[in-house]
Design an enzyme around this catalytic site. Structure first.
Site, PDB file in Angstrom:
ATOM      1  N   ARG A  26      -6.726  11.349  -7.187  1.00 49.67           N
ATOM      2  CA  ARG A  26      -7.928  10.518  -7.214  1.00 49.67           C
ATOM      3  C   ARG A  26      -9.187  11.276  -6.806  1.00 49.67           C
ATOM      4  O   ARG A  26     -10.275  10.693  -6.745  1.00 49.67           O
ATOM      5  CB  ARG A  26      -7.743   9.336  -6.266  1.00 49.67           C
ATOM      6  CG  ARG A  26      -7.432   8.031  -6.969  1.00 49.67           C
ATOM      7  CD  ARG A  26      -7.920   6.849  -6.173  1.00 49.67           C
ATOM      8  NE  ARG A  26      -9.358   6.870  -6.022  1.00 49.67           N
ATOM      9  CZ  ARG A  26     -10.010   6.312  -5.013  1.00 49.67           C
ATOM     10  NH1 ARG A  26      -9.361   5.711  -4.047  1.00 49.67           N
ATOM     11  NH2 ARG A  26     -11.331   6.370  -4.946  1.00 49.67           N
ATOM     12  N   ARG A  72      -3.293   5.952  -0.161  1.00 50.36           N
ATOM     13  CA  ARG A  72      -4.010   6.923   0.661  1.00 50.36           C
ATOM     14  C   ARG A  72      -3.154   7.690   1.655  1.00 50.36           C
ATOM     15  O   ARG A  72      -3.607   8.684   2.204  1.00 50.36           O
ATOM     16  CB  ARG A  72      -5.132   6.190   1.389  1.00 50.36           C
ATOM     17  CG  ARG A  72      -4.651   4.957   2.126  1.00 50.36           C
ATOM     18  CD  ARG A  72      -5.774   3.994   2.417  1.00 50.36           C
ATOM     19  NE  ARG A  72      -5.249   2.827   3.126  1.00 50.36           N
ATOM     20  CZ  ARG A  72      -6.005   1.921   3.692  1.00 50.36           C
ATOM     21  NH1 ARG A  72      -7.311   2.039   3.646  1.00 50.36           N
ATOM     22  NH2 ARG A  72      -5.473   0.890   4.304  1.00 50.36           N
ATOM     23  N   TYR A 107     -14.699 -12.840  -0.053  1.00 51.30           N
ATOM     24  CA  TYR A 107     -15.492 -11.674  -0.443  1.00 51.30           C
ATOM     25  C   TYR A 107     -16.746 -12.094  -1.202  1.00 51.30           C
ATOM     26  O   TYR A 107     -17.836 -11.556  -0.982  1.00 51.30           O
ATOM     27  CB  TYR A 107     -14.659 -10.735  -1.312  1.00 51.30           C
ATOM     28  CG  TYR A 107     -13.741  -9.825  -0.529  1.00 51.30           C
ATOM     29  CD1 TYR A 107     -14.246  -8.913   0.389  1.00 51.30           C
ATOM     30  CD2 TYR A 107     -12.364  -9.869  -0.709  1.00 51.30           C
ATOM     31  CE1 TYR A 107     -13.411  -8.078   1.107  1.00 51.30           C
ATOM     32  CE2 TYR A 107     -11.514  -9.030   0.011  1.00 51.30           C
ATOM     33  CZ  TYR A 107     -12.040  -8.140   0.916  1.00 51.30           C
ATOM     34  OH  TYR A 107     -11.212  -7.314   1.630  1.00 51.30           O
ATOM     35  N   ASP A 130      -6.709  -3.220  -7.304  1.00 49.55           N
ATOM     36  CA  ASP A 130      -7.416  -3.798  -6.166  1.00 49.55           C
ATOM     37  C   ASP A 130      -7.639  -5.268  -6.465  1.00 49.55           C
ATOM     38  O   ASP A 130      -7.790  -5.661  -7.633  1.00 49.55           O
ATOM     39  CB  ASP A 130      -8.755  -3.101  -5.929  1.00 49.55           C
ATOM     40  CG  ASP A 130      -9.391  -3.529  -4.612  1.00 49.55           C
ATOM     41  OD1 ASP A 130      -9.124  -2.871  -3.590  1.00 49.55           O
ATOM     42  OD2 ASP A 130     -10.124  -4.539  -4.597  1.00 49.55           O
ATOM     43  N   ARG A 164       0.817  -1.218   0.000  1.00 52.35           N
ATOM     44  CA  ARG A 164       0.000   0.000   0.000  1.00 52.35           C
ATOM     45  C   ARG A 164       0.848   1.264   0.000  1.00 52.35           C
ATOM     46  O   ARG A 164       0.425   2.299   0.513  1.00 52.35           O
ATOM     47  CB  ARG A 164      -0.981   0.011   1.176  1.00 52.35           C
ATOM     48  CG  ARG A 164      -2.064  -1.048   1.053  1.00 52.35           C
ATOM     49  CD  ARG A 164      -3.102  -0.916   2.144  1.00 52.35           C
ATOM     50  NE  ARG A 164      -4.096  -1.980   2.057  1.00 52.35           N
ATOM     51  CZ  ARG A 164      -4.810  -2.433   3.086  1.00 52.35           C
ATOM     52  NH1 ARG A 164      -4.638  -1.899   4.282  1.00 52.35           N
ATOM     53  NH2 ARG A 164      -5.686  -3.391   2.917  1.00 52.35           N
TER      54      ARG A 164
END
Length: 355
Positions: free
Chosen positions: A51, A42, A162, A87, A38
């Site tokens: 973004r 973010r 998921y 992702d 990561r």
């Protein structure tokens, strides 16, 4: 073999002698290589700006935006490898699964997959489904030059979790109910997902990935016996499918201290270790013939420079006798991490391990 391939299959020659790939191959390195899970994302203000107003899945399908986001931490932190910005649910979206990534929640699947009839919705993935991936890799490899680009995908168990749960889950009750209650359907589901995952990784390698990482984020929820019986065959199928390309294969899961040997057994060349197990003990559990990756607790980065350096020295000391070591966090960069702390950490590892 084309002019831009190394003697080991598809691996690009420009990156072959990089510290990162040397460590993955358990060869002597000029310094311990560093990258962060990561790292592209973010925690960086430039990422948030790039973004702004663009949903996550749409961001993953814009090649120029993907390239910019992937390059940002390489420019800022001078890490030894880039990790492709995407992702783990992108290949599922690409084959038509109705899902979205909800801010603050994660991937949410409109119609969970829990019956044999549902399997028909998981068709094969083709390169034409993800042309934006090939385009983004082309942009990136030209820009990165000798810096390796890591491709990645979600492992079959985590993707299945998921799909079966319909979203993130703390206890994985629907997933385990299917695994225990209908072992054949479970095996067929994971086998189908292994094929999709392998196809997604092949696209990335053929487009220029220097290494690939399989993320099994949720597999730490299983016992070793359940992993061996119900997960290992599918993960092994993924690794075997890309073995002929000659690129290092990294396997990482969270809370997998009891599974480390099995993660390597699945076919990884490099086993990722979270912060719960010291690297020297992880090496004992994994056994010889594998490099290790890890394993600073991401939360340590909030403790100040002296504490970060102390914990980093402990990790480097534990890794001193390893056959190969790639420095990383024990999971992803936390969203509120100070980017400067990451930059300092890279410089510290490089300086302390320079040979």
């Amino acid at each position: 073999m084309s002019a831009n391939q190394s003697p080991v299959g598809m691996q690009p020659t420009a990156t072959y002698d990089s510290a990162f790939l040397k460590a993955c191959r358990r060869e002597p390195v000029p310094h311990t290589p560093v990258w962060f899970m990561r790292q592209a994302g973010r925690s960086l203000p430039e990422y948030l700006k790039a973004r702004e107003g663009i949903p996550m899945l749409e961001s993953c399908m814009r090649p120029e935006l993907v390239a910019e986001i992937t390059l940002q931490p390489v420019r800022r932190h001078r890490v030894d490898a880039a990790i492709y910005f995407s992702d783990i649910v992108v290949p599922l979206k690409a084959i038509g699964i109705d899902l979205d990534i909800k801010p603050g929640v994660g991937p949410v699947v409109a119609e969970p997959i829990r019956t044999r009839a549902d399997l028909a919705r998981l068709r094969d993935l083709t390169p034409e489904d993800v042309t934006y991936v090939t385009e983004a890799f082309g942009l990136l490899t030209r820009e990165l030059g000798a810096t390796p680009l890591i491709g990645f995908a979600g492992a079959p168990f985590t993707l299945a979790s998921y799909l079966v749960e319909g979203g993130p889950s703390r206890n994985h009750e629907h997933t385990k109910a299917l695994m225990y209650g209908d072992p054949q359907l479970w095996a067929d589901l994971l086998d189908r997902l292994a094929g999709i995952t392998a196809a997604f990784l092949k696209v990335q390698i053929e487009a220029g990935a220097s290494a690939v990482q399989l993320f099994d984020s949720w597999v730490g929820a299983l016992s070793p016996a359940d992993y061996r019986r119900s997960v290992l065959p599918a993960s092994r199928k993924v690794f075997e499918a890309v073995s002929g390309y000659g690129v290092p294969r990294i396997h990482f899961g969270v809370g997998t201290g009891e599974l480390l040997g099995l993660l390597g057994e699945a076919g990884a060349d490099v086993v990722g270790v979270d912060w719960r197990v010291p690297l020297d003990e992880a090496a004992r559990r994994v056994g010889p013939g594998k490099a290790l990756q890890g394993n600073l607790d991401p939360a340590v980065l909030f403790a100040g420079r002296e504490a970060v350096e102390t914990k980093t020295r402990e990790i480097l000391d534990a890794a001193a006798d390893l056959e190969g070591h790639v420095f990383n966090l024990g999971h992803g960069v936390l969203p509120t991490t100070d980017p400067d702390a990451l930059t300092r950490l890279v410089e510290y590892v490089h300086t302390r391990t320079a040979r």
